[in-house]
Design a protein around this motif. Sequence first.
Motif, PDB file in Angstrom:
ATOM      1  N   LYS A  71      -6.843  22.972 -49.803  1.00  0.00           N
ATOM      2  CA  LYS A  71      -5.697  22.853 -50.712  1.00  0.00           C
ATOM      3  C   LYS A  71      -6.179  22.605 -52.138  1.00  0.00           C
ATOM      4  O   LYS A  71      -5.592  23.135 -53.101  1.00  0.00           O
ATOM      5  N   GLN A  75      -5.841  25.011 -55.780  1.00  0.00           N
ATOM      6  CA  GLN A  75      -5.425  24.547 -57.108  1.00  0.00           C
ATOM      7  C   GLN A  75      -6.506  24.813 -58.156  1.00  0.00           C
ATOM      8  O   GLN A  75      -6.199  25.080 -59.316  1.00  0.00           O
ATOM      9  N   ALA A 250      -3.798  15.054 -58.181  1.00  0.00           N
ATOM     10  CA  ALA A 250      -2.497  15.727 -58.230  1.00  0.00           C
ATOM     11  C   ALA A 250      -2.242  16.524 -56.951  1.00  0.00           C
ATOM     12  O   ALA A 250      -1.108  16.575 -56.458  1.00  0.00           O
ATOM     13  N   THR A 251      -3.298  17.138 -56.414  1.00  0.00           N
ATOM     14  CA  THR A 251      -3.164  17.885 -55.158  1.00  0.00           C
ATOM     15  C   THR A 251      -2.768  16.956 -54.019  1.00  0.00           C
ATOM     16  O   THR A 251      -1.840  17.240 -53.252  1.00  0.00           O
ATOM     17  N   ALA A 253      -1.424  13.910 -54.275  1.00  0.00           N
ATOM     18  CA  ALA A 253      -0.104  13.344 -54.546  1.00  0.00           C
ATOM     19  C   ALA A 253       0.993  14.327 -54.156  1.00  0.00           C
ATOM     20  O   ALA A 253       2.016  13.942 -53.561  1.00  0.00           O
ATOM     21  N   GLY A 254       0.782  15.603 -54.455  1.00  0.00           N
ATOM     22  CA  GLY A 254       1.753  16.620 -54.081  1.00  0.00           C
ATOM     23  C   GLY A 254       1.927  16.730 -52.577  1.00  0.00           C
ATOM     24  O   GLY A 254       3.055  16.822 -52.068  1.00  0.00           O
ATOM     25  N   LEU A 255       0.805  16.687 -51.845  1.00  0.00           N
ATOM     26  CA  LEU A 255       0.861  16.744 -50.383  1.00  0.00           C
ATOM     27  C   LEU A 255       1.582  15.528 -49.816  1.00  0.00           C
ATOM     28  O   LEU A 255       2.383  15.641 -48.872  1.00  0.00           O
ATOM     29  N   LYS A 257       3.803  13.492 -51.341  1.00  0.00           N
ATOM     30  CA  LYS A 257       5.214  13.419 -51.721  1.00  0.00           C
ATOM     31  C   LYS A 257       6.054  14.471 -51.001  1.00  0.00           C
ATOM     32  O   LYS A 257       7.236  14.246 -50.721  1.00  0.00           O
ATOM     33  N   SER A 258       5.464  15.607 -50.679  1.00  0.00           N
ATOM     34  CA  SER A 258       6.217  16.703 -50.061  1.00  0.00           C
ATOM     35  C   SER A 258       6.387  16.553 -48.555  1.00  0.00           C
ATOM     36  O   SER A 258       7.214  17.237 -47.946  1.00  0.00           O
ATOM     37  N   GLU A 260       3.856  17.251 -46.572  1.00  0.00           N
ATOM     38  CA  GLU A 260       2.835  18.108 -45.978  1.00  0.00           C
ATOM     39  C   GLU A 260       1.647  17.291 -45.471  1.00  0.00           C
ATOM     40  O   GLU A 260       1.018  17.639 -44.471  1.00  0.00           O
TER      41      GLU A 260
END
Length: 301
Positions: A71, A75, A250-251, A253-255, A257-258, A260
């Motif tokens: 992942k 990015q 950021a990668t 954090a995105g995983l 929060k989503s 995933e």
Amino acid sequence: MIAPRVVVLSIAVAGALGAAAGAASAQPAGTLEKVKASGVITVAYRDSSIPFSYLGDGGQPTGFGWEICGKVVDQVKKAVGRADLKVATQSVTSQNRIPLLDNGTIDIECGSTTNNSDRAKQVDFAINYFYTGTRLLVKANSPIKGFADLKGKKVVSTTGTTNFQVMRRMNQEQNLGFELISAKDHADAALLVQSGRADAFAMDDILLYGLRAGALNPADLAVVGDPVQVEPYAIMVRKDDAAFKKLVDATLAGLMKSGEFEALYKKWFQSPIPPKGITLGAPMSRELQDNLQALSDKPAR
């Protein structure tokens, strides 16, 4: 006659220093610049850190951490504008993972590395993505049920790990009376227990569950003892590379929060995994659940 020689020498030295400085300034300043220029990012993997990073079907790297690394690479491709970015792989051990990151051989390591203050002097860590404590792998019929039962026993741990340091300190401070020996990697340490050359293997509990699941006869082994010194795992990046750490954070954090990240956790810790399709059955710890909200990269002591 002396003065002119000094002047000539000084000019030569100055010229050499200037050339060296020019060469240094021509080098990429950080990981993103490095991979953009070369067209290659080198991702480190571990041979036997199940389920984080290990060799699966066909001898190819796989695992929870390895998939998260993928992942991150996605990015990186976007950030550097190179859809053609190639991914090189490099096997690392507990002993060489930091030197290989520091000297540029690898660019990122998503394995089972503990984020602690000592290592943070040499490398930077992204948001913590797992929490674990030291326990013991023993034969199922062993009289060892905890750390208090180790007197007179041979205990193995992997060289270069915090677990080895924990066991050495415990042995000294609590006078437990065991012989501490080292192994080059987790698989070798587990083999020492299975072959009877060691009585217990001290390591992060989740790695012990992984090794047990991958054994020829998992029922012959047991993970025992209350966890000692709960610590976080995190992705390693080079020291003072703020732009790359920001991308990796950021990668993650995105995983997180989503949702995933939780799906990946269920895939690798609560579902059948390769190569044998065994389920580890490890629930998400309270510490990790909390960090899905806190997004902390705080090291262990």
